[in-house]
Design an enzyme around this catalytic site. Structure first.
Site, mmCIF file in Angstrom:
data_model
loop_
_atom_site.group_PDB
_atom_site.id
_atom_site.type_symbol
_atom_site.label_atom_id
_atom_site.label_comp_id
_atom_site.label_asym_id
_atom_site.label_seq_id
_atom_site.Cartn_x
_atom_site.Cartn_y
_atom_site.Cartn_z
ATOM 1 N N CYS A 116 0.862 -1.179 0.000
ATOM 2 C CA CYS A 116 0.000 0.000 0.000
ATOM 3 C C CYS A 116 0.894 1.222 0.000
ATOM 4 O O CYS A 116 1.506 1.551 1.006
ATOM 5 C CB CYS A 116 -0.905 -0.015 1.242
ATOM 6 N N LEU A 117 0.990 1.846 -1.160
ATOM 7 C CA LEU A 117 1.876 3.008 -1.289
ATOM 8 C C LEU A 117 1.242 3.929 -2.310
ATOM 9 O O LEU A 117 0.789 3.484 -3.366
ATOM 10 C CB LEU A 117 3.261 2.536 -1.737
#
Lengths: 192, 909
Positions: A116-117
């Site tokens: 998750c970026l």
């Protein structure tokens, strides 16, 4: 003459045919993507960043393998992580898909290795993604490396890790080491 | 006995007495004589006396016995002692006896049987023992003598056996009697022949006779042989004579007939197979390059066939014997086949020495045209020899290539459809592809200097002259083929109905096509580009005629789009010529003079130029109005741009070039598009200051022309004409590489040019290579090359070990042998070799390999996903093979960056 040359080149033509048959994804990637990736690779190779490296995995230029070393002064220090990068056909207008191959215990990485970026999500109106065409493989890998030291606990994929990061660093480190497998050991197991 | 009393001599009489007492048991003895019939007493029951004596059987028997006795006595052949003298001395009753005996058929048969037996006994006792040699195999060396001895012996016994009869025949009084006797004699002869044949081993006899006949035919040929006359007449007049063969004797003694015919046939066969084809008249024609086969056929049908007819006539006693046409052709065909075999066996040598051996090739062609099944045999024989003699490590690649061109030529001659060529060329091609240097040799050969059909000054290991010659020939042909608009071409034909869109109506199935077909066109083009670059840089022809023609040739033969680099290179050098005209650095010396119209015209580029930018070049030399007037004269105006007029200007007096050269240095610059040229040598060093100035002023002018391109001077590629004024002589060297000029310039004593003069040439001290390297910041390789060059030219000499000084006067030479090393030294080429390029870019390749192994895991060198293939895929500039990858990996292993585990390489942990 013509037929002789024809016979000569038919061998190579057949060869190419076999290649493309083996990689159905190839036609999807157009020449520009390949060109861009080649120049990115050249840049990575000529000015390498310590602790980061990436290289095409096989005959398909749009699938890369990458290696990231954990930053010192973090629970991930001296650990090596393998990742895969998969570039879409409209790269660099869409972000590559990046996955951790090495099991990792991290607030923003789930059990399947998904990350998750913000920069790995397509940007644009009404989207919180921050991908932009000026980013490249090197910068993506650098962001992931820094994410290891500075997790974004506001939107965790692994809630337990997020809680533990804030409460007990020692326990956290223990969990990280328990989950981690050195890539060489995995390879050795694969070979065996 | 009484009959033998005719014999003279006591001995025989004694014998007679003996045999009269002890008659011999067999029926060969004339029995009736020994037991005389004295008549029978009349039986008492019979009437006695009277004249009407009835026919008395007893009387007949007595008469018969007497006649038998007389005849056999006449014919008998005593085993021991001489045969009695046959002569006219025989008793008259012999005739009567023969008439009596031969008239009834039974008694004649009996007499014949008896005589056959008599001959047999005598033959076995007296003749056969002398022919004992026939029972063992006959050695060839003894064949002739044995044959002669046999014939003589048989002849002798033949005379013995038949002289009695002959005498009888001669003295016969009536024709009836004579006919009867001749019939008897004929039968007896037949019996004799049977006897001879049965008592000798037939097979052996036949073979020996065949061999002897062959020997005699050869002798006959060599007696009637005059190759010089034949070669003048263009027809072989040699002949075989049947009278050299003892044919009638053979026939007489019973060795004719079937046996003789068979032996003769064997002999003729061998004659055609072994003797005829080796004859001088039918040797390969090197002078006229014609086939000898028509001559051979004519000779066989006109000279040999009559001989065969005649001989067979004698052997079979049928003098009107004739060969059919079919037979004659058969003989000719046998001879042709044999000649073909002979030529095929040495086909390799003929091909090797093509085109002198065209005659032999035509022979084979004639041979296979009459016997199509032999094509494959010719091919396989040739391929076998080729395997043994050509396709191995021994011969140089240039040799194989020239053999390949010869094979193409000669096999196309053999078989115009090219089927045989395809067959034999296959192995050569696949072998040539395994040789590393083939492509570069072909490329070099294509460009080798070929001014007037001669290949000059080339390294035989690097250039194949045969190809060079072919190229110069073929390109001309090709140019003719491409004249599509040649309306007067009377041989024009429409494309075949089944021709594809890419069909070219050219006869380009020539050697060049085959050579180009050897390799993958891309690989070939790459190699050609490298050689072409080298060539263009050194070419002196401002029009680049040869290079243009060559590129056009390639474009017609190969994929034209792939030759873009070559075309750009050609355009670069051409543009450079006009560019040099426009930016003539000499112009700065003549600024005060107004420019001539010609100069202005030369300054106008082909793509047009505006007045302002053109005038800028001349503004301080002439007035604007004057300039415009001149411009109108030489240029046409279109859309504000001026283009050069195509008209010729009136000749101007050309100013002597020396005037300028005295003041400055003639300088020409070639502007190349770096992207399209192969990687060049990029060594940098200090140029003599004049040169450096000129380079920079050229750079300024170049950018002043509005060029966007960045100039980067490749000093190592420059070539200089150097003139040296020494005390006793004047040395002029044309086209010396710049580094050599720089080095010799450092030795110059006048006008010390170096401001930073950290090197000062002192004739007393000399200069060392290290000093030069430092002063000129030049690499050792180049300094050493330059020093060796000038020492070889006897301009420099070694004053002390490793210290060089100028040889101002030749008599200063210390007697040291001038080092003629320039020849042996490896020539330093402007274009970098593949090896040097690999070494230069090795660090980058190594980084890539490291990254690949780190991220992709351990890999093998080869294979689809191996290091080599991956490198080629991700790095288009990597054009090497597994050998080079192994070398790189080896280097990295040496530094401990990678480890090897069997065939698999991995990064060090």
């Amino acid at each position: 003459m013509a037929n002789r040359l024809g016979a000569m080149s038919s061998a190579s033509a057949a060869n190419q045919g076999a290649k493309s048959a083996g990689n159905p994804s190839r036609p999807a990637a157009n020449g520009n993507v390949i060109k861009r990736l080649q120049s990115e690779l050249m840049a990575l190779m000529t000015s390498p960043t310590p602790g980061l490296s990436a290289f095409p995995a096989g005959s398909d230029m749009t699938k890369w393998n990458a290696t990231v070393t954990g930053p010192s002064d973090t629970p991930y220090a001296d650990l090596t992580f393998k990742l895969t990068l998969s570039y879409p056909a409209n790269y660099p207008y869409a972000p590559p898909e990046v996955l951790f191959k090495t099991p990792i215990y991290h607030p923003n990485v789930d059990m399947a290795g998904r990350i998750c970026l913000d920069i790995l999500k397509k940007g644009g109106d009404g989207s919180e993604g921050a991908w932009s065409a000026v980013l490249n493989t090197g910068s993506v890998l650098l962001s992931i490396q820094s994410l290891l030291g500075e997790p974004n606990n506001a939107s965790p994929l692994n809630g337990e890790a997020a809680l533990l990061w804030d409460r007990d660093q020692t326990e956290y480190k223990k969990k990280v080491l328990a989950r981690h497998q050195e890539p060489e050991d995995v390879e050795a197991a694969d070979v065996a | 006995m009484a009959a033998t009393a005719v014999l003279s001599g006591v001995q025989s009489r004694h014998d007679d007495v003996f045999t009269s007492v002890f008659p011999q048991a067999d029926y060969t003895t004339p029995t009736p004589e020994s037991t005389p019939n004295i008549g029978v007493l009349a039986s008492p029951g019979q009437p006695f006396g009277g004249f009407s004596l009835p026919h008395n059987a007893v009387e007949d028997a007595v008469r018969f016995n007497r006649a038998w006795s007389t005849a056999t006595r006449h014919l008998s052949l005593p085993i021991s002692g001489d045969i009695w003298q046959k002569g006219p001395k025989f008793r008259p009753e012999v005739h009567e006896a023969f008439i009596l005996l031969c008239s009834p058929i039974e008694s004649r048969k009996q007499l014949e049987a008896w005589y056959a037996n008599e001959m047999g006994v005598h033959f076995r006792h007296c003749v056969l023992p002398e022919l004992g040699e026939w029972q063992q195999p006959v050695p060839l060396s003894a064949a002739l003598s044995l044959f002669q001895k046999t014939v003589i012996l048989l002849q002798k016994s033949f005379t013995q056996y038949f002289s009695g009869l002959t005498a009888l025949i001669i003295s016969a009084n009536t024709t009836e009697v004579r006919a009867m006797l001749i019939a008897f004699e004929a039968q007896a002869k037949q019996n004799f022949h049977v006897l001879v044949l049965n008592s000798l081993p037939q097979q052996r006899l036949q073979k020996t006779i065949a061999y002897v006949m062959l020997l005699l035919m050869k002798t006959s040929l060599s007696h009637n042989n005059n190759p010089e006359i034949c070669s003048k007449q263009a027809e072989c007049r040699c002949s075989v004579k049947s009278d050299f063969l003892p044919l009638d004797q053979l026939q007489a003694v019973g060795l004719g007939g079937n046996l003789g015919e068979r032996a003769f046939a064997l002999a003729v066969h061998k004659l055609l197979a072994r003797v005829v084809v080796h004859r001088q008249c039918f040797q390969v024609r090197y002078d006229t390059s014609e086939s000898v086969i028509p001559k051979l056929r004519r000779w066989i049908t006109e000279r040999v066939a009559p001989f065969i007819e005649q001989s067979l006539g004698i052997l079979t006693t049928n003098l009107s014997f004739k060969l059919t046409d079919n037979d004659r052709n058969g003989f000719a065909q046998t001879a042709v086949s044999n000649l073909g075999w002979l030529r095929t066996a040495s086909l390799f040598d003929y091909v090797l020495h093509w085109p002198e051996t065209t005659g032999a090739i035509l022979d084979i062609k004639e041979y296979i045209s009459s016997n199509a099944a032999e094509k494959s045999r010719v091919c396989s024989v040739f391929m076998n020899i080729m395997d043994r003699r050509l396709l191995h490590a021994g011969p140089q690649t240039t040799e194989i290539l020239s053999m390949y061109t010869n094979v193409i030529h000669s096999f196309r001659l053999l078989d115009t459809k090219g089927v045989m060529l395809e067959k034999v060329a296959g192995p050569i091609r696949s072998y040539l592809r395994t040789r590393d240097d083939t492509v570069s040799i072909i490329a070099a050969s294509f460009l080798a200097d070929d001014e007037k059909g001669d290949v000059i000054n080339v390294d035989p290991a690097k250039v194949c002259p045969a190809i060079t010659v072919e190229v110069s020939k073929s390109s001309l042909e090709d140019a003719r083929d491409h004249k599509m608009l040649d309306w007067s071409d009377m041989h024009w034909q429409p494309d075949p109905i089944d021709a594809g869109p890419g069909y070219k109506a050219s006869k380009s199935e020539d050697v060049v096509a085959y050579i180009l077909g050897l390799f993958d066109p891309e690989e070939f083009i790459k190699e050609v580009t490298t050689v072409l670059a080298q060539h263009l840089l050194q070419a002196n022809d401002p029009e680049y005629v040869k290079e243009t023609r060559l590129i056009e040739l390639f474009k017609s033969r190969l994929d034209a789009t792939k030759l873009q680099a070559a075309e750009v290179m050609l355009k670069d050098v051409r543009d450079s010529v006009s560019l040099n005209k426009r930016i003539n650095p000499r112009a700065k010396f003549v600024t005060d003079e107004p420019p001539k119209p010609r100069e202005i015209q030369a300054a106008i580029p082909d793509e047009g130029i505006t007045t302002q930018s053109l005038y800028k070049m001349f503004e301080h030399r002439m007035q604007h109005a004057q300039f415009l007037a001149t411009l109108k004269l030489v240029a046409t105006r279109r859309n504000d741009l001026y283009f050069p007029k195509r008209t010729r200007l009136p000749l101007e007096p050309t100013q002597p070039a020396e005037a300028d050269e005295a003041r400055g240095i003639d300088n020409r610059v070639q502007v190349l598009s770096g992207f399209f040229w192969p990687q060049m040598r990029s060594n940098d060093f200090v140029l003599p200051p004049h040169f450096a100035e000129m380079d920079s002023s050229f750079g300024h002018r170049f950018s002043a022309l509005g060029n966007q391109r960045k100039l980067h001077f490749r000093r190592a590629l420059a070539r200089v004409t150097v003139e040296l004024e020494l005390e006793d002589r004047h040395v002029r060297e044309v086209d010396v590489p710049a580094w050599r000029a720089s080095v010799i310039d450092a030795f110059a004593t006048m006008e010390r040019p170096y401001q930073d003069a950290n090197v000062e040439y002192d004739p007393e001290q000399g200069l060392t290579a290290e000093q030069l390297m430092e002063a000129l910041s030049m690499e050792e390789e180049l300094v050493m090359d330059a020093l060796a060059f000038w020492t070889g030219k006897r301009v420099l000499y070694q004053k002390a070990p490793a210290t060089f000084a100028v040889l101002e006067r030749l008599d200063m030479d210390t007697g040291m042998a001038p080092q003629r090393t320039t020849g042996q030294r490896e020539v330093i080429f402007a274009v970098m070799s593949q090896d040097a390029m690999l070494r230069e870019s090795a660090p980058m390749f190594e980084t890539f390999i490291k990254g690949m192994l780190r991220d992709g895991g351990p890999k093998e060198v080869g294979g689809f996903m191996g290091v080599t293939n991956m490198l080629k895929m991700v790095l288009p500039s990597f054009t090497y093979g597994e050998e080079e990858v192994r070398w790189l990996l080896g280097e990295m292993e040496g530094r401990g960056e990678v480890v090897r585990n069997g065939e698999v390489w991995a990064v060090t942990r």
